[in-house]
Design a protein around this motif. Sequence first.
Motif, PDB file in Angstrom:
ATOM      1  N   UNK A   3       0.872  -1.167   0.000  1.00  0.00           N
ATOM      2  CA  UNK A   3       0.000   0.000   0.000  1.00  0.00           C
ATOM      3  C   UNK A   3       0.910   1.217   0.000  1.00  0.00           C
ATOM      4  N   UNK A   4       0.729   2.101  -0.976  1.00  0.00           N
ATOM      5  CA  UNK A   4       1.609   3.260  -1.127  1.00  0.00           C
ATOM      6  C   UNK A   4       3.071   2.848  -1.207  1.00  0.00           C
ATOM      7  N   UNK A  10       0.081  -8.354   7.690  1.00  0.00           N
ATOM      8  CA  UNK A  10      -1.195  -9.006   7.945  1.00  0.00           C
ATOM      9  C   UNK A  10      -1.985  -9.324   6.698  1.00  0.00           C
ATOM     10  N   UNK A  11      -1.928  -8.476   5.713  1.00  0.00           N
ATOM     11  CA  UNK A  11      -2.727  -8.719   4.511  1.00  0.00           C
ATOM     12  C   UNK A  11      -2.182  -9.877   3.686  1.00  0.00           C
ATOM     13  N   UNK A  12      -0.874  -9.984   3.609  1.00  0.00           N
ATOM     14  CA  UNK A  12      -0.281 -11.083   2.858  1.00  0.00           C
ATOM     15  C   UNK A  12      -0.626 -12.425   3.463  1.00  0.00           C
ATOM     16  N   UNK A  13      -0.571 -12.498   4.783  1.00  0.00           N
ATOM     17  CA  UNK A  13      -0.909 -13.740   5.468  1.00  0.00           C
ATOM     18  C   UNK A  13      -2.372 -14.093   5.255  1.00  0.00           C
TER      19      UNK A  13
END
Length: 62
Positions: A3-4, A10-13
Amino acid sequence: MKEDGRLVSGRGERAVRLDEAAWERLSDRMAERGGRSPTMPDGVLEAAAASMAPNLLEWFSA
C-alpha cells in the motif's frame, strides 16, 4: 501486499490463508472428478475420428 509502495503486514498472510482455503475446497472437488487431469474415456478419440471421417474430403477440398 503493498500500500503506497510499502508492505502492509497481515494482509499477505490473510491472502495466503484465503488461497489455501480455496485450494482445499477445489482440490476435494477435483479429486471427486478424477483429479486435475481426468483420464480420457476409452474410445473417445476413435468416436471423434469416426464422426469426422465423412466430412474430411469436403474439408480438404475446400
